[in-house]
Enzyme design. Structure first.
Site, PDB file in Angstrom:
ATOM      1  N   ASP A  27      12.562  22.798  23.699  1.00  0.00           N
ATOM      2  CA  ASP A  27      12.964  24.210  23.625  1.00  0.00           C
ATOM      3  C   ASP A  27      14.390  24.384  23.116  1.00  0.00           C
ATOM      4  O   ASP A  27      15.243  23.533  23.356  1.00  0.00           O
ATOM      5  CB  ASP A  27      12.840  24.810  25.038  1.00  0.00           C
ATOM      6  N   ARG A  31      17.610  29.206  19.174  1.00  0.00           N
ATOM      7  CA  ARG A  31      19.000  29.486  19.579  1.00  0.00           C
ATOM      8  C   ARG A  31      19.989  28.587  18.849  1.00  0.00           C
ATOM      9  O   ARG A  31      21.070  29.007  18.459  1.00  0.00           O
ATOM     10  CB  ARG A  31      19.155  29.329  21.103  1.00  0.00           C
ATOM     11  N   ASN A  75       2.345  30.777  20.801  1.00  0.00           N
ATOM     12  CA  ASN A  75       3.313  30.778  19.694  1.00  0.00           C
ATOM     13  C   ASN A  75       2.800  31.451  18.420  1.00  0.00           C
ATOM     14  O   ASN A  75       3.584  31.766  17.530  1.00  0.00           O
ATOM     15  CB  ASN A  75       3.785  29.348  19.368  1.00  0.00           C
TER      16      ASN A  75
END
Ligand code: FPP
Length: 247
Positions: A27, A31, A75
């Site tokens: 993960d 970001r 997803n």
């Protein structure tokens, strides 16, 4: 005056109890890219390199099973261009990078619903499984179009069909039978699940198998994850006292 940067002490895995099976929720790619002003797909590309490096490292240090969460059943809800970029990455990995795992004797398996992918990708998945199945090194499960609830529903359907046809009796249903009807049939449950990026969620990953799994959450985004982070997680794991509900 010379300034010496304090070096992080080297971690040693010598003599520690290693998990047999590690799960990783890869993960933080999005970001990582955002922080650098890059498109999310750049984060996935970097994440794929880290996947390759960490997989080989797990095999080198003697881990027997590694399950990585690459694409969930949820997803598909992401923007079309991000899903497209991920499919492109999977394709190039299945064509090239996975053959690298040959040198490490890694057995490649896919867990999840393959039928959701293009025929080309499905064929590459099967080819990778077939060509690696007789190796005797670490088993790498790549979870793609995987959702643990979906996996459990499939197991329930398969068992109930066998009860209906008389192949099984209701009294045959036990925990082992359920485990044997999951994608991970025949494999030990994960001892350790690592989630980088600081999120405290299981995100529909190995819900049944994780009944007594130890969790280590790390404050690193997946593309920044290094071998030393894996060492750190392994040392944390080695200090845990596993009681499986006992005392
Ligand atoms: C989660 O980060 C990551 C994914 C949904 C994709 C993971 C895929 C890879 C690392 C590529 C692996 C490649 C192969 C061949 C197995 P995120 O996008 O949710 O990040 P965020 O939470 O920061 O947005």
């Amino acid at each position: 005056m010379a300034i010496f940067k304090k070096k992080k002490p080297e971690l040693s895995l010598e003599g520690i109890v290693l998990p047999k099976h590690i799960g990783i929720i890869m993960d933080g790619n999005g970001r990582w890219a955002k922080k650098r002003g890059l498109p999310r797909k750049a984060g996935h590309r970097e994440g794929a390199q880290v996947f390759r490096k960490i997989t080989r490292y797990c095999s080198e240090i003697g881990i027997k099973y590694l399950t990585v969460y690459a694409f969930s059943t949820e997803n598909w809800k992401r923007p079309e261009d991000e899903v497209g970029a991920l499919m492109g990455l999977f394709k190039s990995y299945l064509e090239e990078a996975l053959s690298d795992f040959k040198d490490d004797d890694i057995v490649v398996r896919f867990i999840g619903d393959k039928s959701g992918f293009s025929p080309e990708l499905q064929a590459l998945m099967t080819e990778n499984e077939e060509s690696s199945k007789n190796r005797d090194g670490m088993v790498l499960n790549i979870a793609m179009n995987y959702g643990s609830r979906d996996e459990i529903v499939r197991a329930v359907k398969s068992i109930s069909a066998k009860v209906k046809s008389g192949e099984l009796d209701e009294s045959d249903i036990d925990e082992k039978l359920v485990s044997d009807n999951l994608y991970t049939a025949g494999q030990p449950d994960p001892d350790l699940i690592i989630r980088p990026s600081g999120e405290y969620r299981i995100s529909n990953f190995m819900l049944w198998q994780a009944a007594y799994t130890e969790f280590v959450i790390m404050n690193k985004l997946w593309p920044d994850f290094q071998k030393s982070d894996l060492d750190e997680a392994l040392l944390i794991y080695a200090q845990r006292s596993r009681r499986y509900g006992g005392i």
